[in-house]
Design an enzyme around this catalytic site. Structure first.
Site, mmCIF file in Angstrom:
data_model
loop_
_atom_site.group_PDB
_atom_site.id
_atom_site.type_symbol
_atom_site.label_atom_id
_atom_site.label_comp_id
_atom_site.label_asym_id
_atom_site.label_seq_id
_atom_site.Cartn_x
_atom_site.Cartn_y
_atom_site.Cartn_z
ATOM 1 N N HIS A 189 0.861 -1.193 0.000
ATOM 2 C CA HIS A 189 0.000 0.000 0.000
ATOM 3 C C HIS A 189 0.891 1.235 0.000
ATOM 4 O O HIS A 189 1.231 1.733 1.074
ATOM 5 C CB HIS A 189 -0.895 -0.021 1.233
ATOM 6 N N PHE A 190 1.310 1.705 -1.005
ATOM 7 C CA PHE A 190 1.176 1.350 -2.414
ATOM 8 C C PHE A 190 2.568 1.025 -2.948
ATOM 9 O O PHE A 190 3.549 1.580 -2.461
ATOM 10 C CB PHE A 190 0.589 2.516 -3.213
#
Length: 171
Positions: A70-71
C-alpha cells in the site's frame, strides 16, 4: 490477572490468544493486525471526559507489512489501520474494565485524516479518551481519539463505538 496501567507487546499478544484476561473476555487481533506495540497508560479515570484514558504506541519500521502493498512505489500506512487501532484500544478498555464477550466495532461519528504515516516515520502514538461506558444489557464504550506521528496530529476520530457481545452469530 490484576488490572495493570500499562501493557507490553508480549502481553497484548497474550490477549490475542485469550491468555491475558478471563477466557470469555474480548481479545485483541493477532499479528499482523494488532496495530500497536504497547499500551503506555490505561485508566478508568482521567482523560478529556473524566471517564478513562488509553495511550498506546506503534514503532514504525520500513519493513512493516502494509508498506510493501500500500502502495507499490508510494508506501503509506492505510488510514483504516490507524482507525482500526482506535477501535482495538476501545475494545481493550472494555475488556480491561471487566466486560465479557466479543468486541465489535459499531461505528464512529466523524473521522478526519490530515497527514500520513510513511516508512521514514519513527513513532505513532494513539490517545483515546473515553466519553461514555454503558454496562447493562448493552455493553458499549464510546471514545474520542487522536493519532499522532512523530508528535504531529494526523487523525482525529469522534464518537468511536465498540460493543461487547456474548454471541456474534446474528451480528
Amino acid at each position: 490477572m490484576t488490572r495493570q496501567s500499562a501493557y507490553s507487546r508480549d502481553q497484548l499478544l497474550a490477549s490475542a490468544r485469550g491468555e491475558l484476561f478471563a477466557p470469555d473476555s474480548g481479545r485483541l487481533p493477532n499479528d499482523p493486525m494488532l496495530m500497536f506495540d504497547r499500551i503506555t497508560e490505561i485508566s478508568d479515570t482521567g482523560g478529556a471526559h473524566g471517564k478513562g484514558v488509553i495511550r498506546a504506541e506503534l514503532d514504525i519500521r520500513p519493513d512493516l507489512w502494509f508498506f510493501g502493498c500500500h502502495f507499490i512505489g508510494d508506501p503509506v500506512m492505510p488510514g483504516c489501520l490507524g482507525l482500526d487501532a482506535m477501535w482495538q484500544l476501545t475494545g481493550f478498555f472494555l475488556t480491561w474494565i471487566g466486560a465479557q464477550g466479543r468486541g465489535r466495532a459499531l461505528g464512529c461519528g466523524e473521522v478526519k485524516f490530515t497527514g500520513q504515516v510513511l516508512p521514514s516515520a519513527q513513532l505513532v502514538r494513539y490517545e483515546i479518551d473515553v466519553s461514555r461506558v454503558i454496562n447493562r444489557k448493552l455493553v458499549m464504550a464510546q471514545t474520542d481519539a487522536r493519532m499522532l506521528v512523530d508528535g504531529r496530529e494526523i487523525y482525529v476520530a469522534k464518537d468511536l463505538r465498540v460493543g461487547m457481545f456474548t454471541s456474534t452469530e446474528n451480528f
